[in-house]
Enzyme design. Structure first.
Site, PDB file in Angstrom:
ATOM      1  N   CYS A 193     -17.422  42.447  -4.457  1.00  0.00           N
ATOM      2  CA  CYS A 193     -18.905  42.241  -3.744  1.00  0.00           C
ATOM      3  C   CYS A 193     -20.234  43.643  -4.475  1.00  0.00           C
ATOM      4  CB  CYS A 193     -18.549  43.336  -2.204  1.00  0.00           C
ATOM      5  SG  CYS A 193     -17.747  42.349  -1.579  1.00  0.00           S
ATOM      6  N   CYS A 195     -25.377  48.238   3.330  1.00  0.00           N
ATOM      7  CA  CYS A 195     -25.240  49.266   2.884  1.00  0.00           C
ATOM      8  C   CYS A 195     -24.743  50.816   3.649  1.00  0.00           C
ATOM      9  CB  CYS A 195     -26.035  49.866   1.544  1.00  0.00           C
ATOM     10  SG  CYS A 195     -27.263  49.086   0.514  1.00  0.00           S
TER      11      CYS A 195
HETATM   12  S1  FES Z   1     -24.513  48.243  -2.310  1.00  0.00           S
HETATM   13 FE1  FES Z   1     -25.521  46.503  -2.613  1.00  0.00          FE
HETATM   14  S2  FES Z   1     -27.343  46.684  -1.813  1.00  0.00           S
HETATM   15 FE2  FES Z   1     -26.173  48.131  -1.591  1.00  0.00          FE
END
Ligand code: FES
Ligand SMILES: Cc1ncc(COP(=O)(O)O)c(C=O)c1O
Lengths: 137, 406
Positions: free
Chosen positions: A37, A107
């Site tokens: 991700c 985040c």
């Molecule tokens: S960790 Fe992917 S947008 Fe912040």
């Protein structure tokens, strides 16, 4: 997209980067996210057994600048709080403090998840029941 | 030479216009403002002459006949015109189109659109180095195949497909060959005759010309190719693309082609030397990998993954000073990492960790020196902050960890 001053400041001078000894009874470790991700956060707390206060917090983050800033801020906020107080930290507090735009909200969610995961680890180690309450995101 | 910031290393996205191009364009905004289709007065004649001259400059760069150049608003429009235009024009012959998974969205989404209208599309995979497998292409050809659409040079990794071999296959099977050469024209020799290209899209703003202008090359002999117009109206561009010609931009595009033709050879040498220096310096970092084939590659492109650091976080370390781009999902609206890198077989983690460096005509050695230092320092700094780097260093197999997925 331009970053807020606060994000830039945490990114450039991150607070509390590092590793605590996860084998210690009074250290709780949360590892959330996934490399696929694009974001992985590890957040650790060390609790002072006498006072019940979090005396140290450390993080390491693989992710964008906002993820690094969110975890850096989270460790600052954790220090000096009790474990129960720490549970009240909400991801939207982080969004507000860092002026994160909507695409960067996840985040901050990650940071909240990391706090909860670290606290859970600490609770389980110390014979307390695991928290079941999980925010739906 | 003194360094000026920010340093631009995103020349695959767009290039700055060459001042010589601007100079050529300026009169056509004001005193030479005529409509090139006005046949009956000097204003029109002047504009038409300018367009004719630009058409020659553009054709010369790719070894085409000027009559084979259709001016468009850019490569996106040329991609659409080529694919939709061939599909409509050759419908009686078949409905099968072959393309690849690493094409630009302007090609992929056009194909998806046609799929809804009844076209059959084969999306060829690519090998780990980004090149297609020619045997696989040959196998995919059917009697119903009317078009093969495969790009010349890839915009993300710079890989150059074997166009001569591809056209040999399409010829053999009686299909047309269209190539999106937006990233290749003006950077490396592209010769529609020698390469056996039937249709080709390219764009002004990727070769130091203006934005909003490009061309579709449409072969007129052996075979004579026709496309159905996608923009109907006054019948401009031999009926294939109506609309009053954008004379100043076309003049600029022509000038840009002429400059590329004259300077390509020395420029490509200079850029590939700088690119190689940048690349070999950055590869001195541990766990850094080049994405895509390194031999068959545009001279000015390097795509590198720095394992265990995330691309957007990495760019933040120097994005006030250096402009590059990343395959990281955090930089995209979709939160998906680059589909091109994934098609090369990169894991999501490596795709998230990639940076694309696109050098250009105005890149200097000093800029490269600065970039090497800034990128290396930031990678090292972020690795100190990366839990994945720490685990890697402790010998933990990251694939064996059960990650909590969102
Ligand atoms: S960790 Fe992917 S947008 Fe912040
Ligand atoms: C391979 C390729 N095709 C098409 C395009 C689109 O070109 P334009 O901006 O001229 O429409 C680009 C540019 O992003 C490209 O790199």
């Amino acid at each position: 997209m331009a970053y807020s001053e606060k994000v830039i400041d945490h990114y450039s001078n991150p607070k509390n980067v590092g590793t605590l000894d996860k084998s210690k009874q009074n250290v709780g470790t949360g590892l959330v996210g996934a490399p696929e991700c694009g974001d992985v956060m590890r957040l650790q707390i060390e609790v002072d057994e006498a006072s019940g206060l979090i005396k140290d917090a450390k993080f390491k983050t693989f992710g964008c600048g906002s993820a690094i800033a969110s975890s850096s801020l989270a460790t600052e906020w954790l220090k000096g709080k009790t474990v129960d107080q720490a549970l009240t930290i909400d991801n939207m507090d982080i969004v507000e403090e860092l002026h994160l735009p909507p695409v960067k909200i996840h985040c901050s969610v990650l940071a909240e998840d990391a706090i909860k995961a670290a606290i859970n680890d600490y609770r389980v180690k110390n014979g307390l029941p695991e928290l079941v309450e999980q925010k739906a995101h | 030479m003194e360094l000026k910031f920010p340093i631009y290393l995103d020349n695959n996205a767009t290039t700055p216009m060459d001042p010589r191009v601007l100079e050529a364009m300026i009169p056509y905004f004001t005193e030479k403002f005529g409509n090139a289709a006005s046949r009956n007065h000097p204003f029109g004649w002047v504009a038409e002459e300018a367009v004719d001259y630009a058409r020659e400059q553009v054709a010369a760069l790719i070894n085409a006949d000027p009559k084979e150049i259709i001016f468009t608003s850019g490569a996106t429009e040329a991609d659409n015109l080529a694919i939709k235009g061939v599909y409509e024009m050759y419908q009686s012959k078949g409905n099968h189109i072959i393309t690849t998974v690493t094409e630009h969205k302007a090609v992929l989404d056009t194909c998806k659109h046609l799929e809804k209208l009844g076209a059959e599309i084969t999306y060829l995979p690519v090998q780990e180095d980004g090149l297609i497998d020619l045997a696989q292409l040959e196998k995919a050809m059917t009697p119903k195949t009317i078009l093969v659409a495969i790009m010349y040079g890839n915009n993300e990794v710079g890989v150059i497909q074997p166009v001569k071999e591809i056209s040999a296959i399409t010829r053999k099977h009686g299909a047309l060959f269209f190539t999106d050469a937006t990233q290749a024209v003006g950077k490396i020799p592209v010769d529609v005759m020698a390469d056996g290209i039937d249709l080709m899209a390219f764009s002004g703003h990727k070769m130091y010309g203006p934005k909003g202008v490009g061309a579709l090359y449409v072969r007129r002999k052996n075979p004579r190719v026709k496309v159905t117009s996608q923009m109907d109206g006054g019948g401009h561009e031999r009926g294939m693309r109506s609309g009053t010609l954008n004379v100043p931009s076309i003049v600029g595009f022509g000038k840009a082609c002429e400059l590329c033709m004259n300077e390509m050879e020395s420029e490509a040498k200079r850029l590939s030397a700088m690119r190689d220096r940048l690349e070999s310096s950055l590869l001195k970092l541990e766990e850094a990998y080049v994405n895509g084939n390194r031999q068959h590659r545009l001279p000015h492109v390097a795509n590198i993954s720095f394992k265990y650091v995330e691309g957007e976080g990495l760019m933040m370390g120097f994005n006030k000073e250096i402009a590059v781009s990343s395959g990281s999902a955090c930089t995209s609206a979709s939160l998906e990492p680059s589909y091109v890198l994934k098609a090369l077989g990169l894991g999501d983690d490596l795709a998230h960790s990639s940076l694309r460096f696109g050098l250009g005509r105005f890149t200097t050695d000093e800029q490269i020196d600065y970039t090497i230092k800034a990128v290396s320092n930031t990678v090292l700094k972020l690795r100190e902050m990366s839990p994945l780097w720490e685990m890697f260093k402790e010998g933990i197999d990251l694939n064996k960890i059960e990650w909590a997925h969102h």
